[in-house]
Every structure is written in C-alpha cells, then in structure tokens.
Design a protein around this motif. Structure first.
Motif, PDB file in Angstrom:
ATOM      1  N   UNK A 155       0.811  -1.221   0.000  1.00  0.00           N
ATOM      2  CA  UNK A 155       0.000   0.000   0.000  1.00  0.00           C
ATOM      3  C   UNK A 155       0.848   1.277   0.000  1.00  0.00           C
ATOM      4  N   UNK A 156       2.164   1.144   0.110  1.00  0.00           N
ATOM      5  CA  UNK A 156       3.052   2.317   0.136  1.00  0.00           C
ATOM      6  C   UNK A 156       3.243   2.884  -1.270  1.00  0.00           C
ATOM      7  N   UNK A 157       3.783   4.093  -1.321  1.00  0.00           N
ATOM      8  CA  UNK A 157       4.107   4.744  -2.602  1.00  0.00           C
ATOM      9  C   UNK A 157       5.611   4.969  -2.652  1.00  0.00           C
ATOM     10  N   UNK A 158       6.325   4.443  -3.668  1.00  0.00           N
ATOM     11  CA  UNK A 158       7.782   4.642  -3.752  1.00  0.00           C
ATOM     12  C   UNK A 158       8.111   6.124  -3.910  1.00  0.00           C
ATOM     13  N   UNK A 159       9.072   6.610  -3.103  1.00  0.00           N
ATOM     14  CA  UNK A 159       9.423   8.037  -3.103  1.00  0.00           C
ATOM     15  C   UNK A 159      10.925   8.223  -2.922  1.00  0.00           C
ATOM     16  N   UNK A 160      11.744   7.683  -3.814  1.00  0.00           N
ATOM     17  CA  UNK A 160      13.200   7.774  -3.639  1.00  0.00           C
ATOM     18  C   UNK A 160      13.716   9.192  -3.753  1.00  0.00           C
ATOM     19  N   UNK A 161      14.855   9.466  -3.112  1.00  0.00           N
ATOM     20  CA  UNK A 161      15.493  10.777  -3.182  1.00  0.00           C
ATOM     21  C   UNK A 161      16.799  10.751  -2.420  1.00  0.00           C
ATOM     22  N   UNK A 162      17.614  11.783  -2.613  1.00  0.00           N
ATOM     23  CA  UNK A 162      18.892  11.880  -1.896  1.00  0.00           C
ATOM     24  C   UNK A 162      18.674  12.726  -0.640  1.00  0.00           C
ATOM     25  N   UNK A 163      18.161  12.102   0.403  1.00  0.00           N
ATOM     26  CA  UNK A 163      17.787  12.835   1.618  1.00  0.00           C
ATOM     27  C   UNK A 163      18.995  13.190   2.492  1.00  0.00           C
ATOM     28  N   UNK A 164      20.092  12.418   2.370  1.00  0.00           N
ATOM     29  CA  UNK A 164      21.272  12.701   3.189  1.00  0.00           C
ATOM     30  C   UNK A 164      22.349  13.472   2.445  1.00  0.00           C
ATOM     31  N   UNK A 165      22.118  13.797   1.183  1.00  0.00           N
ATOM     32  CA  UNK A 165      23.029  14.653   0.420  1.00  0.00           C
ATOM     33  C   UNK A 165      24.366  14.047   0.084  1.00  0.00           C
ATOM     34  N   UNK A 209      -1.679   6.514   4.146  1.00  0.00           N
ATOM     35  CA  UNK A 209      -2.714   6.439   5.191  1.00  0.00           C
ATOM     36  C   UNK A 209      -2.303   7.134   6.478  1.00  0.00           C
ATOM     37  N   UNK A 210      -0.996   7.226   6.729  1.00  0.00           N
ATOM     38  CA  UNK A 210      -0.500   7.821   7.981  1.00  0.00           C
ATOM     39  C   UNK A 210       0.365   9.055   7.771  1.00  0.00           C
ATOM     40  N   UNK A 211       0.772   9.336   6.542  1.00  0.00           N
ATOM     41  CA  UNK A 211       1.656  10.472   6.261  1.00  0.00           C
ATOM     42  C   UNK A 211       3.076  10.261   6.741  1.00  0.00           C
ATOM     43  N   UNK A 212       3.485   8.987   6.923  1.00  0.00           N
ATOM     44  CA  UNK A 212       4.831   8.682   7.414  1.00  0.00           C
ATOM     45  C   UNK A 212       5.741   8.298   6.237  1.00  0.00           C
ATOM     46  N   UNK A 213       6.969   8.801   6.291  1.00  0.00           N
ATOM     47  CA  UNK A 213       7.992   8.489   5.292  1.00  0.00           C
ATOM     48  C   UNK A 213       8.968   7.483   5.906  1.00  0.00           C
ATOM     49  N   UNK A 214       9.324   6.471   5.131  1.00  0.00           N
ATOM     50  CA  UNK A 214      10.272   5.450   5.579  1.00  0.00           C
ATOM     51  C   UNK A 214      11.502   5.539   4.671  1.00  0.00           C
ATOM     52  N   UNK A 273      10.159  10.295   9.253  1.00  0.00           N
ATOM     53  CA  UNK A 273       9.484  11.578   9.447  1.00  0.00           C
ATOM     54  C   UNK A 273       8.010  11.508   9.039  1.00  0.00           C
ATOM     55  N   UNK A 274       7.206  12.379   9.633  1.00  0.00           N
ATOM     56  CA  UNK A 274       5.787  12.482   9.283  1.00  0.00           C
ATOM     57  C   UNK A 274       5.538  13.830   8.610  1.00  0.00           C
ATOM     58  N   UNK A 275       4.951  13.783   7.421  1.00  0.00           N
ATOM     59  CA  UNK A 275       4.661  15.029   6.695  1.00  0.00           C
ATOM     60  C   UNK A 275       3.594  14.718   5.656  1.00  0.00           C
ATOM     61  N   UNK A 276       2.476  15.430   5.741  1.00  0.00           N
ATOM     62  CA  UNK A 276       1.387  15.191   4.814  1.00  0.00           C
ATOM     63  C   UNK A 276       0.220  14.526   5.501  1.00  0.00           C
ATOM     64  N   UNK A 277      -0.829  14.262   4.714  1.00  0.00           N
ATOM     65  CA  UNK A 277      -2.042  13.670   5.266  1.00  0.00           C
ATOM     66  C   UNK A 277      -2.629  12.686   4.260  1.00  0.00           C
TER      67      UNK A 277
END
Length: 293
Positions: free
Chosen positions: A137-147, A159-164, A176-180
């Motif tokens: 049920x997750x949505x893939x959201x790759x990115x360079x979060x640590x630079x 469903x929870x607005x949580x990023x893994x 982190x939690x961001x969004x709804x």
C-alpha cells in the motif's frame, strides 16, 4: 723561325679567350647565386614580419576591454548539489557541464508492490541489485535525503503520512511524518542545498507542500489540476527542482520553471503511459520520459 713564332702567338690568344669565357661564366653563376640568396632573405624577412604581425594581433585581442564592458559583481554561489557536475561562470549565466569520463547520474529502477522490493539497474555496470523496503500500500518516493550524491530508498505511507527512508550514507533509517491521507509524494531538491526535500502534492486543492531541508520550514504553492500527477524535477538545470505535473488526458508535462517562474509544456507518449523523468543523458537537466505500461 718566324712561322713558329706566329703559331705560338696564335695559341696564346686562344688560351686567353677560353680563360675569359671561364671567368664570365663564373661571374654569371655567382650573380645567380647572389640573386637566389637575396630572394631567400626577402622571403625570410616577410615571414618574420607576418609572424610578428600575427602575434601582435593575438596580444591585442587578449587585452581586457574597457571596464564598462566587463561583467560587474562576483559569480553566484555554487550550488551544493554538485557531486557529479562542474559549474562554469560565463558572464551572467551559470552553465552546468558533465565531463566525458563521468558516468550517467541516473539508474533505472522499479518498485514491485506485490513484494515491496526495489530492482535497480546500475547505469555503469549494467548489473541489477535488489532491496526489500515497503509494503503493497506504500508509494515509492526515492530521493537523496542525506546529500551524499546517491539515491536513498524511501516509501511514503499515504494512510498515515509517514515516510520510511534508508540513508545510503550510513544505512540509518528515518521515519518523518509530513502530509495527510490523500496526499501524493513529490520528492525533489526545491531549495538547491543538495538534499531532497520531503514534499507532497494535494490533489484536493492542487497545492504543493514542501518541507525545505535547508531551513526545516514549510512552503506551499498551488500548481496543477485535478487528475494530474506530480513529477517535480530540475528541468531547467538551475540546481532547484521545478513544480511539474503529468497530465495523462493530454499526455503532456506542465512545468513551472524555478529559474524564471515561467510555465512550459511538453507532450510525449500517449494516454495511459507512466511518467519516468530523470537525467538520462547526464547534462544536469531532467528529461521528459514515459514508460508504456
């Protein structure tokens, strides 16, 4: 005796004439050699003058222009997200280039919802690696979060607005939690600090919500229409991600460029295709691309 004396005199005259001819011939040859040497000196002098004139012109061209014609001020600060780029300041423009020996920056990757597994095709080695992260049920959201210049595995749980997130630099996890509920992930480096920002696009009001990694502050801006899909990326190559959507009904990308705030569009593919934007040619700009399902 007189006869003999006559012959001796005649022979002496012939010898003198022969000697005179030899002398004349020798003088003529010397004159020719002198003229050749003179011509050679003239040619050499012309070559020296031509070389001097060329050098003078080259030096003149390299002299600085009057101060009023030179660009004023200092070059802008270099963007932080440049692990695979060089930047050249040319007048008032910041040009991004990629050297020939560098590998293309983007790998092909898919995420399989049925087993929550990532399959990544390395662009340099053409080898496939896998990573299990997320559920169906997750949505893939790759990115360079640590630079660190490498893409991190990430999924967004709508469903929870949580990023893994798995940081590629040290393997540490972030939650982190961001969004709804109902928001769509729109990860990109909007503030140009070299790190991907956590961001969502809210279809209900067509508004972007971005948590800037440089300041931890939240910004928002409306862009897009109902039915669009968020495809933010750096399309203009200025080091900042642009707001962008894919409109499936017209198979068109709509982009609001961060460099000049102008909106552009580009049509490719057909209705039903999936947008898969990325910098596939390594020029520092994201390319318009779709994948047929």
């Amino acid at each position: 005796m007189k006869k003999k004396s006559f012959r001796h005199h005649a022979l002496s005259k012939e010898a003198i004439e022969k000697r005179q001819k030899i002398v004349v011939s020798s003088q003529t040859e010397k004159k020719r050699e002198y003229l050749k040497a003179k011509r050679a000196l003239v040619i050499l002098a012309l070559l020296v003058l031509a070389t001097f004139a060329f050098g003078t012109m080259a030096s003149w061209r390299s002299l600085p222009l009057v101060s009023g014609a030179m660009p004023q001020g200092t070059p802008p600060a270099m963007p932080a997200n440049m692990p695979s780029r060089e930047y050249v300041y040319a007048g008032s423009a910041l040009i991004s280039t990629v050297e020939p020996f560098r590998e293309p920056p983007d790998d092909l990757a898919v995420w399989r919802p049925s087993n929550g597994t990532w399959y990544v095709l390395n662009s340099a080695t053409q080898q496939t690696t896998t990573q299990q992260w997320g559920n169906s049920t997750d949505i893939p959201s790759p990115g360079d979060f640590d630079g660190d210049g490498k893409t991190d595995f990430c999924v967004f749980r709508e469903s929870t607005g949580v990023w893994y997130i798995i940081n590629s630099s040290n393997g540490a996890n972030q939650y982190p939690t961001f969004g709804t509920s109902g928001d769509k992930p729109a990860v990109a480096d909007f503030d140009g600090d070299g790190k991907s920002d956590i961001a969502v696009w809210r279809p209900s009001n067509q508004t972007w919500y971005i948590q800037q990694s440089s300041t931890s502050s939240m910004v928002s801006q409306a862009f897009g229409s109902i039915g669009d899909k968020a495809v933010a990326a750096d399309y203009d190559g200025d080091g900042h991600a642009d707001l962008a959507v894919w409109r499936d009904s017209t198979y068109t990308f709509w982009v609001k460029k961060s460099s000049d705030n102008q909106t552009i569009s580009y049509s490719i593919g057909q209705t039903g295709d999936e947008p898969v934007i990325g910098d596939y040619d390594g020029d520092g700009k994201s390319d318009y691309a779709v994948r047929q399902r």
